[in-house]
Enzyme design. Structure first.
Site, short mmCIF file in Angstrom:
data_model
loop_
_atom_site.label_atom_id
_atom_site.label_comp_id
_atom_site.label_asym_id
_atom_site.label_seq_id
_atom_site.Cartn_x
_atom_site.Cartn_y
_atom_site.Cartn_z
N ASP A 56 -1.25 -7.42 1.50
CA ASP A 56 -1.42 -6.18 2.51
C ASP A 56 -2.57 -6.22 3.08
O ASP A 56 -2.84 -6.91 4.08
CB ASP A 56 -1.49 -5.03 1.42
CG ASP A 56 -1.28 -3.54 1.70
OD1 ASP A 56 -0.02 -3.58 2.18
OD2 ASP A 56 -1.97 -3.06 2.29
N HIS A 246 7.29 -4.86 -1.98
CA HIS A 246 5.81 -4.89 -1.72
C HIS A 246 4.80 -5.38 -2.45
O HIS A 246 3.84 -6.05 -2.32
CB HIS A 246 5.46 -3.58 -1.02
CG HIS A 246 4.14 -3.79 -0.02
ND1 HIS A 246 3.50 -4.38 0.80
CD2 HIS A 246 2.80 -3.03 -0.64
CE1 HIS A 246 2.64 -4.46 1.33
NE2 HIS A 246 1.99 -3.46 0.41
#
Length: 282
Positions: A56, A246
């Site tokens: 991220d 994610h």
């Protein structure tokens, strides 16, 4: 693998000072400052090079460290986060990007608006938010987050527990975030122009050290399309894919770990390679 692992908090998170903006400049939350911090950390732990990895925002940082200070990086890996080269043309705002090409980045407009930290202003509210971000759902499949619009505040109290984090883990994260509130972490969504301005002085956009990129094929934000054409910026890029969203580091932890270990083994980065420890920005 016989390596030392160092996991620093990014500015605004965990045990960092989370300086207020203002009076501080937004640049303290920018990519250049993060790269400076990693360089200083390398000096303090007393090594010449490190294997640097992230996910991220941490994934975005590792590429920037390799651009600003390539001499301290022996190997580089990023999970989910593709490499987006520094822009050299006219500045394009986040609003324009969301409107024209990346509607799934609309959540960033909300997170950077200054309104989120006003609503999620207690440890209990932050815990509800984190539970939603890590996949908590309501009885009819309701969610608490949309890539296009951001946090769905009215749904947060009605979501079941996260399937990825235990109650104890969620409590820990909530306690860490509550130390300084969300304002510091959300500053990362306000730094696009600062990063653009600082990176105008970068003389290179290519990364030459061995690099591993692990694509999460089901990531609704950092979609596979964003990673197209990455190869042109690397001299030694290895790409892998994992069937996860994610939160691949939770959803497919063993698979991701195996990919990283096999890549390091093939690259000859055994214990003590380059005199390094291993730094992981998560």
């Amino acid at each position: 693998m016989g390596m030392r692992v160092v996991c620093p908090d990014m500015m605004g998170y965990g045990g960092t000072a989370a300086p207020h903006v203002p009076p501080e400049s937004l640049s303290v939350y920018g990519f250049k400052r993060a790269a400076d911090d990693i360089k200083e950390l390398v000096r303090q732990i007393g090594v010449s090079q490190i294997i640097l990895g992230g996910h991220d925002w941490g994934g975005a940082i590792v590429y920037r460290v390799a651009l600003w200070y390539p001499e301290i990086i022996s190997h580089l890996f990023s999970v989910c986060t593709p490499y987006l080269a520094p822009a050299k043309g006219k500045y394009v705002s986040l609003q324009d990007i969301v409107t024209t090409v990346l509607p799934n980045f609309g959540y960033q407009l909300q997170l950077g608006s200054g309104e989120v930290e006003k609503v999620l202003d207690s440890r209990e509210q932050i815990r509800l938010f984190l539970n939603a971000m890590y996949g908590g759902k309501g009885p009819n499949g309701e969610v608490g987050f949309s890539p296009q619009s951001g946090i769905i505040f009215e749904n947060l109290p009605h979501l079941g527990p996260s399937p990825l984090l235990s109650a104890q883990e969620l409590d820990y994260y909530a306690d860490e975030y509550a130390k300084n509130g969300l304002r510091g972490t959300l500053n990362w969504y306000r730094t696009r122009e600062v990063n653009y301005q600082e990176e105008l002085t970068l003389g290179k956009t290519t990364i030459e050290c061995p690099t591993l990129f692990v694509l999460a094929t089901q990531d609704g934000v950092l979609s596979p399309a964003l990673a197209r054409g990455m190869e042109q910026y690397f001299t030694r890029l290895t790409r892998q894919e994992v069937a996860a969203g994610h939160w691949a580091l939770w959803q497919a932890a063993e698979e991701v770990n195996r990919m990283i270990q096999q890549w390091l083994d093939r690259g000859g980065a055994g214990a003590g390679a380059g005199g390094s420890g291993k730094s992981s920005n998560l």
